[in-house]
Design a protein around this motif. Structure first.
Motif: not given
Length: 117
Positions: A53-56, A58, A101-104
């Protein structure tokens, strides 16, 4: 349930019965959400982690949890981490933990065990 998963569940239950369960649980499909301890009792605190997950930030959601758990960057690792608490009224069983997260959608499981008295 495959033999490997059955053996894993039996091992987790044995560790829970004889000491703290310090291993992580993963979804049957090799999911990337981990829960430690993997087999908490109702009212127990857990640590949650998601990889890939590349988000900051979640949020982890599960009907086993008192409330949604906020996940933030894990120091020194790729991934997000946070804490949660299992509902004191949760019944024994397997619950899905989901992190969007990030659309996943990332998934894992937590195995709530009967509280030891």
């Amino acid at each position: 349930m495959g033999k490997r998963r059955l053996a894993l569940c039996a091992g987790v239950l044995a560790v829970t019965a004889f000491g703290p369960a310090a291993c992580a649980a993963y979804a049957a499909d090799g999911g990337d959400v981990s829960v430690v301890p993997a087999a908490p009792a109702p009212g127990g605190d857990i640590a949650l982690r998601v990889t890939g997950c590349d988000a900051r930030e979640a949020v982890a959601r599960s009907t086993a949890l008192v409330s949604d758990a906020r996940l933030t960057p894990d120091d020194g690792d790729d991934g997000l981490a946070g804490d949660g608490r299992v509902r004191s009224t949760a019944t024994a069983g397997t619950y899905t933990v989901t992190v969007a997260c990030d659309g996943t959608e990332h998934k894992g499981t937590v195995q709530v065990v009967r509280k030891q008295t």
